[in-house]
Design a protein around this motif. Structure first.
Motif, PDB file in Angstrom:
ATOM      1  N   CYS A 235     -10.849   4.167  -1.085  1.00  0.00           N
ATOM      2  CA  CYS A 235     -11.031   3.044  -0.168  1.00  0.00           C
ATOM      3  C   CYS A 235      -9.835   2.097  -0.220  1.00  0.00           C
ATOM      4  N   HIS A 236      -9.310   1.869  -1.414  1.00  0.00           N
ATOM      5  CA  HIS A 236      -8.130   1.018  -1.570  1.00  0.00           C
ATOM      6  C   HIS A 236      -6.976   1.536  -0.721  1.00  0.00           C
ATOM      7  N   ASP A 237      -6.737   2.851  -0.794  1.00  0.00           N
ATOM      8  CA  ASP A 237      -5.599   3.413  -0.065  1.00  0.00           C
ATOM      9  C   ASP A 237      -5.821   3.376   1.446  1.00  0.00           C
ATOM     10  N   LEU A 238      -7.055   3.627   1.865  1.00  0.00           N
ATOM     11  CA  LEU A 238      -7.337   3.557   3.301  1.00  0.00           C
ATOM     12  C   LEU A 238      -7.133   2.137   3.827  1.00  0.00           C
ATOM     13  N   LEU A 239      -7.578   1.161   3.051  1.00  0.00           N
ATOM     14  CA  LEU A 239      -7.410  -0.236   3.463  1.00  0.00           C
ATOM     15  C   LEU A 239      -5.938  -0.629   3.450  1.00  0.00           C
ATOM     16  N   ALA A 240      -5.208  -0.175   2.427  1.00  0.00           N
ATOM     17  CA  ALA A 240      -3.782  -0.506   2.336  1.00  0.00           C
ATOM     18  C   ALA A 240      -3.024   0.020   3.551  1.00  0.00           C
ATOM     19  N   ILE A 241      -3.296   1.253   3.932  1.00  0.00           N
ATOM     20  CA  ILE A 241      -2.601   1.833   5.083  1.00  0.00           C
ATOM     21  C   ILE A 241      -3.024   1.133   6.377  1.00  0.00           C
ATOM     22  N   ALA A 242      -4.305   0.762   6.451  1.00  0.00           N
ATOM     23  CA  ALA A 242      -4.805   0.106   7.659  1.00  0.00           C
ATOM     24  C   ALA A 242      -4.104  -1.219   7.930  1.00  0.00           C
ATOM     25  N   VAL A 243      -3.649  -1.875   6.853  1.00  0.00           N
ATOM     26  CA  VAL A 243      -2.970  -3.172   7.035  1.00  0.00           C
ATOM     27  C   VAL A 243      -1.455  -3.034   6.922  1.00  0.00           C
ATOM     28  N   PHE A 249      -2.881   5.774  -4.751  1.00  0.00           N
ATOM     29  CA  PHE A 249      -3.509   6.832  -5.544  1.00  0.00           C
ATOM     30  C   PHE A 249      -3.417   8.207  -4.887  1.00  0.00           C
ATOM     31  N   PHE A 250      -3.175   8.232  -3.596  1.00  0.00           N
ATOM     32  CA  PHE A 250      -3.054   9.488  -2.858  1.00  0.00           C
ATOM     33  C   PHE A 250      -1.713   9.519  -2.125  1.00  0.00           C
ATOM     34  N   ARG A 251      -1.253  10.702  -1.828  1.00  0.00           N
ATOM     35  CA  ARG A 251      -0.105  10.826  -0.944  1.00  0.00           C
ATOM     36  C   ARG A 251      -0.589  10.564   0.481  1.00  0.00           C
ATOM     37  N   ALA A 252       0.240   9.945   1.271  1.00  0.00           N
ATOM     38  CA  ALA A 252      -0.160   9.582   2.626  1.00  0.00           C
ATOM     39  C   ALA A 252      -0.609  10.800   3.424  1.00  0.00           C
ATOM     40  N   GLU A 253       0.045  11.946   3.182  1.00  0.00           N
ATOM     41  CA  GLU A 253      -0.303  13.142   3.948  1.00  0.00           C
ATOM     42  C   GLU A 253      -1.663  13.721   3.561  1.00  0.00           C
ATOM     43  N   ASP A 254      -2.214  13.278   2.423  1.00  0.00           N
ATOM     44  CA  ASP A 254      -3.529  13.768   1.989  1.00  0.00           C
ATOM     45  C   ASP A 254      -4.672  12.983   2.611  1.00  0.00           C
TER      46      ASP A 254
END
Length: 302
Positions: A235-243, A249-254
């Motif tokens: 969830c942290h990574d999804l929110l980070a990319i959304a903003v 914690f994940f590669r963007a392509e994953d």
């Protein structure tokens, strides 16, 4: 670490030691390594050989003279009864090793009465027993208890140091980079997930898209608290990319196509609220299903 190696060589390891440092730095691994070193029949320059039956049994947790105390069944505290039990065992000479070693993991979880009971023992410790406490909140230990121990502050290793150490622990080099990223820079997390749950870089990389399709993936293999923590990382990574920020914690392509920042933030708050009762004895299968369904809903693009 070097100070303790020399103490092992001279057979002058302190009666009580504290390993303090951030979560995931490897405090328990250090405590177990010390227990191996003082009991290994063939130590090498202050380090255990890691190969003899004694070292292997200590690593597996089935050596009679090495006792691990921790909060049981996910409880928030270490109870006085647990401490009293190991104190009684500590009074006797080792059964098969050179030293009896009592490891109190997450010692800051001891209730005050348990800390006081341990303090009385450390004031007059049994000669053949060594006490090792680990903590990521040393200020929660009684000052009098801390004063009886030799403290060692552990720092997070550099990425290069961590990769080298994890390779030494038997984690394939092609797995290390992805799992290191997944850990948020915590080497012991990588080791525990790889060896205890069998987590692989492939499983971690595929998991976000599996969840987006309503498949639990590796979530089904993890204890509840760890599974929830991994959901929070996603969830942290999804929110980070959304903003407009980078994933941690994940590669963007994953990651699948991300939901709106509003939807991700709402899911983040729900996950935070869940941490308050994650150890409640819910039906595990129903909990897993509920988490998976909610994750799929939260990850659906607007």
């Amino acid at each position: 670490a070097e100070l303790l190696r020399q103490a092992v060589v001279r057979r002058s390891v302190p009666q009580s030691v504290i390993f303090a440092g951030p979560e995931g730095v490897g405090k328990r691994a250090m405590a177990i390594a010390l227990a191996q070193a003082v009991n290994c029949p063939d130590p090498r320059n202050g380090d255990a050989c890691g190969e003899c039956p004694t070292c292997r049994r200590i690593e597996r947790g089935d050596h009679f003279d090495v006792v691990l105390v921790t909060n049981e069944d996910g409880a928030a505290t270490i109870k006085i009864e647990q401490v009293r039990e190991v104190i009684d065992r500590a009074q006797y000479r080792p059964f098969e090793g050179r030293r009896r070693v009592v490891i109190v993991d997450e010692a800051d979880a001891m209730v005050p009465q348990a800390q006081n009971a341990l303090l009385k023992t450390l004031e007059e410790p049994p000669g053949t027993t060594r006490f090792v406490l680990t903590t990521d909140a040393v200020h929660h230990l009684l000052p009098t208890l801390r004063s009886r121990c030799q403290s060692h502050a552990l720092q997070m290793p550099t990425t290069q140091e961590a990769h080298a150490w994890l390779a030494e622990q038997g984690i394939p080099s092609e797995q290390v980079e992805v799992l290191w990223r997944a850990s948020g820079g915590r080497p012991s997390w990588v080791l525990d997930r790889f060896k205890q749950e069998g987590m692989t870089a492939q499983a971690w990389s595929q998991w976000p898209r599996q969840l987006a399709k309503g498949q639990a993936g590796l979530l089904a293999t993890l204890p509840a608290a760890e599974g929830l923590a991994c959901l929070q990382k996603l969830c942290h990574d999804l929110l980070a990319i959304a903003v407009g920020g980078p994933a941690q914690f994940f590669r963007a392509e994953d990651l699948p196509k991300t939901p709106s920042a509003t939807k991700a933030a709402q899911w983040a708050q729900e996950l935070k609220d869940m941490t308050r009762h994650v150890e409640h004895p819910y039906n595990a299968a129903l909990q897993l299903q509920a988490w998976t369904v909610r994750a799929r809903q939260a990850m659906r693009p607007d």
